[in-house]
Scaffold this motif. Structure first.
Motif, PDB file in Angstrom:
ATOM      1  N   VAL A 121      95.692 123.182  36.223  1.00  0.00           N
ATOM      2  CA  VAL A 121      95.229 124.494  36.691  1.00  0.00           C
ATOM      3  C   VAL A 121      93.831 124.792  36.152  1.00  0.00           C
ATOM      4  O   VAL A 121      92.939 125.216  36.889  1.00  0.00           O
ATOM      5  CB  VAL A 121      96.226 125.600  36.256  1.00  0.00           C
ATOM      6  CG1 VAL A 121      95.646 126.985  36.552  1.00  0.00           C
ATOM      7  CG2 VAL A 121      97.560 125.424  36.964  1.00  0.00           C
ATOM      8  N   VAL A 122      93.641 124.568  34.851  1.00  0.00           N
ATOM      9  CA  VAL A 122      92.353 124.843  34.223  1.00  0.00           C
ATOM     10  C   VAL A 122      91.269 123.929  34.795  1.00  0.00           C
ATOM     11  O   VAL A 122      90.141 124.370  35.050  1.00  0.00           O
ATOM     12  CB  VAL A 122      92.454 124.675  32.687  1.00  0.00           C
ATOM     13  CG1 VAL A 122      91.083 124.745  32.048  1.00  0.00           C
ATOM     14  CG2 VAL A 122      93.357 125.752  32.090  1.00  0.00           C
ATOM     15  N   THR A 123      91.609 122.670  35.027  1.00  0.00           N
ATOM     16  CA  THR A 123      90.642 121.724  35.587  1.00  0.00           C
ATOM     17  C   THR A 123      90.234 122.141  37.007  1.00  0.00           C
ATOM     18  O   THR A 123      89.056 122.067  37.373  1.00  0.00           O
ATOM     19  CB  THR A 123      91.225 120.295  35.592  1.00  0.00           C
ATOM     20  OG1 THR A 123      91.541 119.920  34.246  1.00  0.00           O
ATOM     21  CG2 THR A 123      90.229 119.304  36.173  1.00  0.00           C
ATOM     22  N   TRP A 124      91.209 122.576  37.787  1.00  0.00           N
ATOM     23  CA  TRP A 124      90.901 123.044  39.148  1.00  0.00           C
ATOM     24  C   TRP A 124      89.985 124.268  39.104  1.00  0.00           C
ATOM     25  O   TRP A 124      89.043 124.376  39.885  1.00  0.00           O
ATOM     26  CB  TRP A 124      92.181 123.351  39.902  1.00  0.00           C
ATOM     27  CG  TRP A 124      91.945 123.929  41.269  1.00  0.00           C
ATOM     28  CD1 TRP A 124      92.281 125.164  41.730  1.00  0.00           C
ATOM     29  CD2 TRP A 124      91.291 123.270  42.376  1.00  0.00           C
ATOM     30  NE1 TRP A 124      91.892 125.332  43.026  1.00  0.00           N
ATOM     31  CE2 TRP A 124      91.274 124.181  43.456  1.00  0.00           C
ATOM     32  CE3 TRP A 124      90.717 122.009  42.544  1.00  0.00           C
ATOM     33  CZ2 TRP A 124      90.720 123.870  44.692  1.00  0.00           C
ATOM     34  CZ3 TRP A 124      90.156 121.706  43.776  1.00  0.00           C
ATOM     35  CH2 TRP A 124      90.161 122.622  44.831  1.00  0.00           C
TER      36      TRP A 124
ATOM     37  N   LEU B 258     104.604 121.003  30.913  1.00  0.00           N
ATOM     38  CA  LEU B 258     103.957 122.306  31.127  1.00  0.00           C
ATOM     39  C   LEU B 258     102.500 122.265  30.690  1.00  0.00           C
ATOM     40  O   LEU B 258     101.636 122.886  31.318  1.00  0.00           O
ATOM     41  CB  LEU B 258     104.714 123.397  30.358  1.00  0.00           C
ATOM     42  CG  LEU B 258     106.133 123.701  30.858  1.00  0.00           C
ATOM     43  CD1 LEU B 258     106.819 124.698  29.923  1.00  0.00           C
ATOM     44  CD2 LEU B 258     106.094 124.255  32.285  1.00  0.00           C
ATOM     45  N   LEU B 259     102.222 121.523  29.610  1.00  0.00           N
ATOM     46  CA  LEU B 259     100.848 121.388  29.124  1.00  0.00           C
ATOM     47  C   LEU B 259      99.991 120.670  30.156  1.00  0.00           C
ATOM     48  O   LEU B 259      98.839 121.057  30.421  1.00  0.00           O
ATOM     49  CB  LEU B 259     100.842 120.633  27.803  1.00  0.00           C
ATOM     50  CG  LEU B 259      99.557 120.668  26.978  1.00  0.00           C
ATOM     51  CD1 LEU B 259      99.240 122.087  26.526  1.00  0.00           C
ATOM     52  CD2 LEU B 259      99.684 119.751  25.770  1.00  0.00           C
ATOM     53  N   MET B 260     100.526 119.624  30.784  1.00  0.00           N
ATOM     54  CA  MET B 260      99.798 118.904  31.820  1.00  0.00           C
ATOM     55  C   MET B 260      99.568 119.793  33.040  1.00  0.00           C
ATOM     56  O   MET B 260      98.502 119.736  33.677  1.00  0.00           O
ATOM     57  CB  MET B 260     100.569 117.643  32.235  1.00  0.00           C
ATOM     58  CG  MET B 260     100.586 116.542  31.179  1.00  0.00           C
ATOM     59  SD  MET B 260      98.916 115.935  30.745  1.00  0.00           S
ATOM     60  CE  MET B 260      98.634 116.817  29.194  1.00  0.00           C
ATOM     61  N   LEU B 261     100.562 120.624  33.355  1.00  0.00           N
ATOM     62  CA  LEU B 261     100.413 121.554  34.477  1.00  0.00           C
ATOM     63  C   LEU B 261      99.295 122.548  34.194  1.00  0.00           C
ATOM     64  O   LEU B 261      98.451 122.824  35.057  1.00  0.00           O
ATOM     65  CB  LEU B 261     101.732 122.292  34.723  1.00  0.00           C
ATOM     66  CG  LEU B 261     101.731 123.324  35.859  1.00  0.00           C
ATOM     67  CD1 LEU B 261     101.417 122.641  37.195  1.00  0.00           C
ATOM     68  CD2 LEU B 261     103.081 124.047  35.929  1.00  0.00           C
ATOM     69  N   LEU B 262      99.270 123.087  32.966  1.00  0.00           N
ATOM     70  CA  LEU B 262      98.201 124.008  32.575  1.00  0.00           C
ATOM     71  C   LEU B 262      96.845 123.298  32.646  1.00  0.00           C
ATOM     72  O   LEU B 262      95.853 123.883  33.112  1.00  0.00           O
ATOM     73  CB  LEU B 262      98.446 124.527  31.157  1.00  0.00           C
ATOM     74  CG  LEU B 262      97.346 125.420  30.551  1.00  0.00           C
ATOM     75  CD1 LEU B 262      97.186 126.690  31.383  1.00  0.00           C
ATOM     76  CD2 LEU B 262      97.677 125.759  29.101  1.00  0.00           C
ATOM     77  N   MET B 263      96.790 122.050  32.219  1.00  0.00           N
ATOM     78  CA  MET B 263      95.548 121.280  32.258  1.00  0.00           C
ATOM     79  C   MET B 263      95.055 121.121  33.690  1.00  0.00           C
ATOM     80  O   MET B 263      93.847 121.251  33.973  1.00  0.00           O
ATOM     81  CB  MET B 263      95.763 119.906  31.628  1.00  0.00           C
ATOM     82  CG  MET B 263      94.509 119.075  31.498  1.00  0.00           C
ATOM     83  SD  MET B 263      93.384 119.709  30.251  1.00  0.00           S
ATOM     84  CE  MET B 263      94.276 119.273  28.763  1.00  0.00           C
TER      85      MET B 263
ATOM     86  N   SER C 140      88.445 126.818  29.675  1.00  0.00           N
ATOM     87  CA  SER C 140      87.786 125.610  30.170  1.00  0.00           C
ATOM     88  C   SER C 140      88.605 124.384  29.788  1.00  0.00           C
ATOM     89  O   SER C 140      89.119 124.301  28.675  1.00  0.00           O
ATOM     90  CB  SER C 140      86.370 125.479  29.591  1.00  0.00           C
ATOM     91  OG  SER C 140      85.496 126.402  30.190  1.00  0.00           O
ATOM     92  N   GLY C 141      88.697 123.452  30.728  1.00  0.00           N
ATOM     93  CA  GLY C 141      89.350 122.181  30.469  1.00  0.00           C
ATOM     94  C   GLY C 141      88.302 121.095  30.272  1.00  0.00           C
ATOM     95  O   GLY C 141      87.126 121.389  30.007  1.00  0.00           O
ATOM     96  N   PRO C 142      88.696 119.830  30.431  1.00  0.00           N
ATOM     97  CA  PRO C 142      87.751 118.724  30.222  1.00  0.00           C
ATOM     98  C   PRO C 142      86.499 118.825  31.090  1.00  0.00           C
ATOM     99  O   PRO C 142      85.401 118.526  30.624  1.00  0.00           O
ATOM    100  CB  PRO C 142      88.593 117.493  30.586  1.00  0.00           C
ATOM    101  CG  PRO C 142      90.000 117.901  30.339  1.00  0.00           C
ATOM    102  CD  PRO C 142      90.067 119.354  30.685  1.00  0.00           C
ATOM    103  N   VAL C 143      86.646 119.269  32.346  1.00  0.00           N
ATOM    104  CA  VAL C 143      85.487 119.367  33.235  1.00  0.00           C
ATOM    105  C   VAL C 143      84.519 120.431  32.724  1.00  0.00           C
ATOM    106  O   VAL C 143      83.301 120.208  32.629  1.00  0.00           O
ATOM    107  CB  VAL C 143      85.925 119.682  34.676  1.00  0.00           C
ATOM    108  CG1 VAL C 143      84.708 119.944  35.560  1.00  0.00           C
ATOM    109  CG2 VAL C 143      86.748 118.532  35.248  1.00  0.00           C
TER     110      VAL C 143
END
Length: 419
Positions: free
Chosen positions: A408-411, A401-406, A326-329
């Protein structure tokens, strides 16, 4: 509490205490901290105290402490550059006016010949009124650049992050994640002091609004002596017996004040993970004490640290799938649901998130605190630091890469909760 408000308060508190750990130890080491920020993006609110600007920024996705020497210094004085100098009564430089010099009629205008604003703290130049006269000016500590009418404190080398010992730099970076563990312990401690902590005693705790226990006449505080003539000594035993007898009448021998009485209770049946178990609608007993709350704080912090590490291990081995993250959402949605259960559940959820934030930041990955600590470990083994440009490139790639992962997780979160 509104879900979005609960999320902002919880996440803001976690970030605040994490960055506060960095700030405290940076200042203890004598590092000039230019900014303490909660959030990213445009500034919403800011104020300055002593050397540091404290800001709240628009996007509540993290925070940072901007330390002198960590980023390339924004202002460089070069030979041939014309600047203005504001001097104190002893003729030493208080401020170097980089532009808009006409706004400072008292400034001494010079064409710079040489400047050392890191080690020896001086500037030499040809005075505008007498271009053949080369003067040397000592620069005070503190002194300031004035750029676009804004003051920026000059950072001598001994006030920069890189100038500090390996131990001081390590503690400055390590203090952020450690503060998250301290915060979790304090929250668990407060829950114990205010709400109580569970104890393994055969005592009836809080009753649900509906349930077999309330219907049968059990009351909070009743001491359970036996069930079906089987003596019980712990709450664990009580739960075990109840779970094993769904929809079967159980005879509870209880002590209420000075009276001993028998009460028949028939547990309700409920299916959990394919198994039918008995429930009577009673929470575990709670107690309040300072020592017990401290002990519970340690136990809870250790337990959730272990559970999160196990989860990370499963992620590495493939037992835990990426789309389960899970990300911020996702965290915001979960926080809103927890908030509906009450303040103590929300506090516990915040403590668990704090431990999670501390552990994730300690992972030896570029752009995270753990990645920086890994470079410090390599420095200790080599006896000298790694080239800062090379380290910076590694952290930049890691951050991307961390922002890219974020993303993906947010989507994944958006698809899971809203689509």
């Amino acid at each position: 509490m509104e879900p979005i408000i609960a999320f902002i308060i919880i996440f803001g508190a976690l970030v605040f205490f994490h960055e506060l750990g960095h700030l405290i130890f940076a200042k203890r080491a004598g590092i000039l901290c230019r900014e303490f920020a909660i959030g990213f993006g445009p500034k919403v609110f800011s104020f300055k105290k002593n050397e540091t600007v404290y800001t709240i920024r628009l996007l509540p996705l993290g925070g940072f402490v901007r330390m002198a020497g960590e980023d390339p210094e924004m202002i460089e004085i070069k030979p041939g550059q014309v600047v203005g100098l504001l001097l104190d009564k002893n003729g030493n430089v208080d401020k170097i006016i980089v532009n808009h010099k006409d706004d400072y009629p008292n400034a001494k205008i010079i064409e710079v010949e040489q400047a050392d604003l890191e080690h020896h703290m001086y500037i030499t130049g040809y005075v505008e009124q007498d271009e053949d006269r080369l003067e040397r000016f000592s620069v005070n500590e503190p002194a300031f650049f004035v750029v676009d009418r804004q003051e920026i404190q000059i950072a001598p080398y001994h006030r920069q992050f890189a100038a500090k010992t390996l131990g001081q730099r390590t503690m400055t970076i390590l203090a952020g994640p450690l503060m998250n563990f301290v915060l979790a312990f304090v929250v668990f401690l407060l829950i114990g002091l205010l709400h109580g902590y569970p104890v393994d005693k055969p005592i009836v705790g809080e009753l649900t609004k509906e349930g077999a226990a309330r219907e049968a006449g059990l009351q909070q505080g009743d001491v359970i002596l036996s069930i079906n003539n089987e003596p019980v000594k712990t709450w664990t035993q009580v739960v075990s017996i109840i779970r094993a007898h769904p929809e079967e009448k159980l005879l509870f021998k209880i002590q209420r004040d000075e009276k001993v009485m028998d009460i028949a209770v028939t547990p309700d049946a409920k299916k959990v993970q394919g198994e039918t178990i008995g429930l009577i609608g009673v929470y575990e007993p709670m107690e309040k004490s300072v020592f017990g709350s401290v002990k519970q704080g340690v136990i809870e912090t250790y337990y959730w640290t272990k559970e999160i590490l196990i989860g990370l291990g499963q992620l590495v081995t493939g037992q835990f799938k990426l789309d389960m993250l899970s990300g911020p959402v996702g965290i915001a949605v979960s926080t809103g649901k927890v908030a509906q259960s009450g303040i103590y559940y929300l506090m516990k959820w915040g403590a668990i998130l704090s431990i999670n934030l501390g552990i994730v930041n300690l992972l030896p990955l570029p752009a995270l605190d753990g990645g920086r600590l890994l470079f410090f470990a390599i420095e200790a083994l080599r006896g000298k630091p790694i080239d800062r440009q090379k380290e910076g490139i590694v952290h930049f790639i890691g951050f991307a890469l961390l922002m890219l992962l974020m993303l993906v997780v947010t989507w994944n979160d958006i698809q899971k909760f809203f689509l």
